[in-house]
Design a protein around this motif. Structure first.
Motif, PDB file in Angstrom:
ATOM      1  N   ARG A 233      55.311 -80.867 -19.536  1.00 44.19           N
ATOM      2  CA  ARG A 233      56.518 -80.160 -19.103  1.00 44.19           C
ATOM      3  C   ARG A 233      57.508 -80.097 -20.262  1.00 44.19           C
ATOM      4  N   HIS A 234      56.951 -80.139 -21.476  1.00 45.24           N
ATOM      5  CA  HIS A 234      57.781 -79.896 -22.650  1.00 45.24           C
ATOM      6  C   HIS A 234      58.455 -78.535 -22.450  1.00 45.24           C
ATOM      7  N   SER A 235      59.700 -78.408 -22.901  1.00 45.29           N
ATOM      8  CA  SER A 235      60.479 -77.198 -22.612  1.00 45.29           C
ATOM      9  C   SER A 235      59.795 -75.896 -23.022  1.00 45.29           C
ATOM     10  N   PHE A 236      58.906 -75.968 -24.016  1.00 47.92           N
ATOM     11  CA  PHE A 236      58.253 -74.741 -24.487  1.00 47.92           C
ATOM     12  C   PHE A 236      56.831 -74.585 -23.963  1.00 47.92           C
ATOM     13  N   SER A 237      56.391 -75.486 -23.102  1.00 48.16           N
ATOM     14  CA  SER A 237      54.998 -75.456 -22.644  1.00 48.16           C
ATOM     15  C   SER A 237      54.822 -74.447 -21.522  1.00 48.16           C
ATOM     16  N   SER A 238      53.550 -74.118 -21.235  1.00 48.42           N
ATOM     17  CA  SER A 238      53.297 -73.271 -20.064  1.00 48.42           C
ATOM     18  C   SER A 238      53.490 -74.097 -18.797  1.00 48.42           C
ATOM     19  N   GLY A 239      53.248 -75.417 -18.895  1.00 51.97           N
ATOM     20  CA  GLY A 239      53.373 -76.295 -17.732  1.00 51.97           C
ATOM     21  C   GLY A 239      54.781 -76.317 -17.157  1.00 51.97           C
ATOM     22  N   ILE A 240      55.781 -76.191 -18.014  1.00 52.69           N
ATOM     23  CA  ILE A 240      57.148 -76.276 -17.479  1.00 52.69           C
ATOM     24  C   ILE A 240      57.441 -75.088 -16.573  1.00 52.69           C
ATOM     25  N   ARG A 241      56.795 -73.966 -16.838  1.00 47.18           N
ATOM     26  CA  ARG A 241      57.025 -72.777 -15.998  1.00 47.18           C
ATOM     27  C   ARG A 241      56.338 -72.929 -14.638  1.00 47.18           C
ATOM     28  N   VAL A 242      55.170 -73.570 -14.670  1.00 43.84           N
ATOM     29  CA  VAL A 242      54.484 -73.881 -13.409  1.00 43.84           C
ATOM     30  C   VAL A 242      55.367 -74.824 -12.586  1.00 43.84           C
ATOM     31  N   ALA A 243      55.896 -75.846 -13.269  1.00 40.52           N
ATOM     32  CA  ALA A 243      56.744 -76.828 -12.586  1.00 40.52           C
ATOM     33  C   ALA A 243      57.998 -76.162 -12.022  1.00 40.52           C
ATOM     34  N   ALA A 244      58.611 -75.264 -12.804  1.00 40.51           N
ATOM     35  CA  ALA A 244      59.850 -74.608 -12.358  1.00 40.51           C
ATOM     36  C   ALA A 244      59.610 -73.813 -11.078  1.00 40.51           C
ATOM     37  N   ALA A 245      58.528 -73.032 -11.062  1.00 41.67           N
ATOM     38  CA  ALA A 245      58.243 -72.197  -9.894  1.00 41.67           C
ATOM     39  C   ALA A 245      57.953 -73.073  -8.677  1.00 41.67           C
ATOM     40  N   TRP A 246      57.235 -74.173  -8.923  1.00 43.58           N
ATOM     41  CA  TRP A 246      56.862 -75.081  -7.825  1.00 43.58           C
ATOM     42  C   TRP A 246      58.104 -75.787  -7.254  1.00 43.58           C
TER      43      TRP A 246
END
Ligand SMILES: *[C@@H]1O[C@H](CO)[C@@H](O)[C@H](O)[C@H]1NC(C)=O
Ligand SMILES: *[C@@H]1O[C@H](CO)[C@@H](O)[C@H](O)[C@H]1NC(C)=O
Ligand SMILES: *[C@@H]1O[C@H](CO)[C@@H](O)[C@H](O)[C@H]1NC(C)=O
Ligand SMILES: [Zn+2]
Length: 486
Positions: A233-246
């Motif tokens: 969930r590093h600010s530039f990762s793709s994972g942070i966007r998944v986390a944000a939507a979730w």
């Protein structure tokens, strides 16, 4: 742009964290400068030799204050980074002499030989397909801090280059004067604080927080539950966007309205959720955490189970309880999950600035950052900030902890500074809740091993602290429940 104009001033005057800046004579040149309030509480003044020469010598000699000459960086290094050692317990022998910031420059050298590209799904070193330019220069430093000029492409990765137990923050492009918290706003918090007493309804509501639900949520956010697909969930990762939507979806299911609010290109967005007030008022109570994370150098994993997945699940757990018990509030409520915290409170800084510019009426805010860890043998704890924040808000939280979570030992922590600092700088009453009454002790701090399934990660402590956050919200807003015969 700051680097050229500020660095051209060529000298830094750095205060000790607890230094009282009102000691500067009103008419002195330094009193005319807006300092940069660094995480950790030091005030950093960019000034010049002429000004320093006019300062009373006893001010220059106060223990912990320093003056430093600043090098002029190469032109392409247009971002300024303030780095400093954090209050962390370590086993380093005292008197151990080394230059920790050498690590930063050694890692930068390593990066120059890194192969970029998708074969290397190294989200920490690839910024949306673009490789970063690993150039930086030390401009000034002390033993526990430094000022580094970096290439703008390093904005996305500098946190993973820093030595363990150091944190960095990007200097804002323009210094804005710190806004003091108005005395009327403090008085309002005092009235709430002085009126708190045990309320059995509040006790029942805060006890509705569910530990099994928090366990599920954290496993999703860290990727320990592989179904989430989140590696980082590093600010530039793709994972942070998944986390944000979730997160947005989870909180919206509880009746709030949520927005994903971008604040800087490349960074994951802030998640801002609102519950309306049943009463016509501008007053707003805000609870927050940061959902971005940081991992180890060279690793693609940044699970952030404690930092700050634990704060994030505390906010989610409160949202679920609001829905289950059908609570309505007599003030506006905001639940915020910020990004860009690890790069220097960037998400919260943008949001707090926005709130100030629209004249928002925040009663108080409480940031939750790292709630889960305590060392084996230590009791469950609640750490409150000793420096940054509004003492009246901190006292209110301490009082509510004594009432609703008497199992917590409460004390102060020098662990410094999370997103509440952004609100503090904008003159909003604020405080922070933290896992320890003392320095950071989590061995997995800023480490790719920061998972929830490990020794020392205590969900009961997260619940106890979340109860305090929730009680603060309920006491500060006033609330209603559906009537019995509905
Ligand atoms: C929370 O409250 C709801 C509604 O009263 C109840 O069904 C649920 O069991 C409670 N959960 C906890 C963990 O107390
Ligand atoms: C809410 O209060 C404001 C200020 O007192 C007033 O101007 C406004 O008309 C009120 N709105 C409603 C819907 O009552
Ligand atoms: C609230 O906190 C203050 C300061 O920490 C303390 O003096 C006071 O006794 C506390 N009040 C209650 C009701 O716990
Ligand atoms: Zn954090």
């Amino acid at each position: 742009m700051i680097p050229s104009s500020l660095v051209a001033l060529s000298y830094l005057f750095v205060t000790a964290p607890s230094f009282d800046v009102s000691r500067f004579p009103q008419d002195s040149c330094i009193a005319q400068v807006n300092p940069y309030l660094a995480p950790g509480g030091r005030n950093v003044y960019f000034t010049d030799k002429t000004c320093l020469d006019t300062l009373p010598i006893e001010l220059l000699q106060v223990p912990g204050t320093h003056t430093r000459r600043v090098k002029t960086p190469k032109e392409e290094l247009t971002r300024l980074l303030w780095v400093e050692r954090e209050a962390v317990i370590t086993n380093e022998p005292s008197g151990f002499v080394r230059k920790p910031l050498d690590t930063f420059f050694e890692r930068l050298e390593t990066m120059k030989t890194y192969s970029f590209g998708d074969a290397h799904d190294s989200q920490q070193y690839v910024l949306q397909g673009q490789s970063v330019v690993p150039h930086a220069e030390m401009l000034a430093h002390g033993h526990t801090y430094g000022l580094i000029a970096i290439h703008p492409s390093l904005e996305a990765v500098f946190d993973s280059l820093l030595p363990i137990h150091w944190r960095g923050s990007l200097l804002p492009e323009f210094h804005t004067a710190q806004v003091p918290v108005p005395s009327a706003a403090i008085e309002r918090v005092r009235l709430i604080r002085d009126s708190v007493k045990f309320d059995p309804v509040v006790a029942s509501l805060v006890n509705n927080i569910s530990v099994p639900q928090m366990k599920n949520d954290i496993r999703f956010l860290t990727g320990e539950d592989e179904k989430s697909g989140i590696l980082s969930r590093h600010s530039f990762s793709s994972g942070i966007r998944v986390a944000a939507a979730w997160i947005k979806e989870r909180i919206e299911e509880t009746g709030a309205t949520c927005d994903l609010v971008p604040f800087l290109p490349g960074f994951g967005p802030n998640v801002i959720c609102k519950y309306p007030s049943t009463v016509n008022t501008t007053e707003t109570v805000l609870l927050s955490a940061h959902y971005d994370s940081r991992g180890s150098f060279g690793s693609t994993r940044a699970p952030g189970g404690d930092d700050d997945g634990s704060g994030t699940i505390s906010i989610l757990s409160i949202a679920y309880a609001i829905a289950r018990r059908e609570i309505s509030f007599r003030k506006n409520v905001e639940l915020c999950l910020f990004a860009g915290e690890e790069q220097g409170l960037l998400g919260s800084r943008a949001y707090a600035k926005e709130l100030r510019s629209v004249g928002a009426d925040l009663t108080l805010m409480v940031q939750a950052d790292m709630l889960a860890y305590h060392a084996a043998g230590e009791p469950a704890q609640l750490g409150l900030p000793d420096l940054i924040g509004t003492p009246e808000v901190t006292q209110l939280v301490a009082n509510l902890s004594a009432i609703y979570s008497p199992e917590l030992s409460v004390g102060f922590t020098p662990a410094c500074c999370s997103d509440h600092q952004s609100f503090h700088e904008q003159g909003f009453p604020s405080t922070q809740v933290f896992e320890r009454a003392g320095p950071i002790a989590d061995p997995m701090y800023h480490n790719s091993g920061d998972l929830s399934d490990r020794e020392g990660y205590d969900f009961e402590q997260v619940k106890s602290i979340a109860k305090v956050q929730f009680a603060t919200l309920l006491h500060a807003t006033g609330f209603d429940l559906p009537s019995e015969d509905d």
